[in-house]
Design an enzyme around this catalytic site. Structure first.
Site, mmCIF file in Angstrom:
data_model
loop_
_atom_site.group_PDB
_atom_site.id
_atom_site.type_symbol
_atom_site.label_atom_id
_atom_site.label_comp_id
_atom_site.label_asym_id
_atom_site.label_seq_id
_atom_site.Cartn_x
_atom_site.Cartn_y
_atom_site.Cartn_z
ATOM 1 N N ASP A 132 31.414 15.497 46.382
ATOM 2 C CA ASP A 132 31.850 16.770 46.800
ATOM 3 C C ASP A 132 33.025 16.552 47.812
ATOM 4 O OD1 ASP A 132 29.889 17.996 45.399
ATOM 5 O OD2 ASP A 132 28.435 18.050 47.105
ATOM 6 N N TYR A 183 23.193 6.198 49.045
ATOM 7 C CA TYR A 183 23.988 7.025 49.869
ATOM 8 C C TYR A 183 23.547 6.828 51.249
ATOM 9 C CZ TYR A 183 25.617 9.973 45.997
ATOM 10 O OH TYR A 183 25.907 10.592 44.728
#
Length: 250
Positions: free
Chosen positions: A53, A111
């Protein structure tokens, strides 16, 4: 046609995300523009493993693309690296089979999420860490984060209104560590896939637990009830990094 797999890193602070958008700068668009320059004007489609994003960074994003001629791998990597904008780096390029797909070939993603817990914050890290200047009980966070490991329906941790039907994912590792010299908390999650804003919402919930505004067993409750309203707020994307993608050997 020859299919190439590339591992790239990028500073996401000046991008609206990885995926091409009509009126905003994206990582995909910049790389496709570079490939067009290197192939005398041909339009080359790039496929990324993860659609990060706005503001989200990557150490190890994976992408693939097809070229109609065989290229020397280091020369291709060097050309892509030097012709792309300075906030994108090409770490490696290799040839892969035609059935390899960066997104759909089975893989694990890792992540990291960096939280600056300093008071005051480090202004040099304002684009690269999310600030949380409130008291935290690290022991409670370490207890709670273990409840995320396993195969679960993560409906309660995805963005409200998400349209994807299957929200079951498997997290094989979830941990948090404190870096005293920087005053950072670093959250790490490895799994077979993550829903839209899932990592950020898990971190937001864990920070609330650490701040004693949610009980230590709140993760279990959210997984059981599948209710987004029971989870914590969504932190800004500037602390999130796509660290690594590992593909399953055939």
């Amino acid at each position: 046609m020859t299919r190439y797999k590339a591992i790239i890193s990028y500073d996401g602070s000046q991008f609206q995300g990885f995926q091409r958008q009509s009126h905003a700068r994206s990582v995909q668009e910049e790389i496709e523009k570079t490939l067009t320059k290197l192939t005398n004007g041909k339009e080359i489609k790039v496929h990324g493993a993860g659609r990060t994003d706005s503001g989200v960074h990557a150490y190890g994003q994976v992408l693939h693309f097809d070229l109609d001629q065989d290229r020397d791998l280091e020369k291709l990597r060097f050309a892509l690296d030097t012709q792309s904008p300075e906030d994108i780096d090409f770490i490696s390029v290799e040839k892969v089979s035609d059935d390899f797909h960066s997104r759909y070939t089975k893989h694990l993603k890792t992540y990291e999420f960096i939280v600056d817990i300093g008071r005051p914050k480090n202004p040099m890290m304002r684009h690269y860490a999310t600030h949380f200047p409130y008291p935290l009980d690290l022991d409670n966070i370490q207890l709670a984060i273990k409840d995320l490991i396993g195969t679960h329906d993560f409906t309660g941790f995805t963005a409200s209104g998400a349209t994807i039907e299957n929200k079951v994912r498997t997290i094989i590792d979830a941990s948090v560590r404190y870096e005293e010299d920087k005053n950072f908390l670093i959250f790490t999650f490895t799994g077979n896939g993550f829903l839209y804003k899932q990592v950020r919402n898990m971190v937001g919930t864990l920070l609330k637990i650490g701040n004693n505004r949610m009980p230590v067993d709140q993760i279990k409750t959210i997984l059981e009830k599948k209710d987004r309203q029971l989870a914590g707020p969504t932190p800004a994307g500037n602390g999130l990094y796509l660290k690594e993608i590992i593909y399953e050997d055939k």
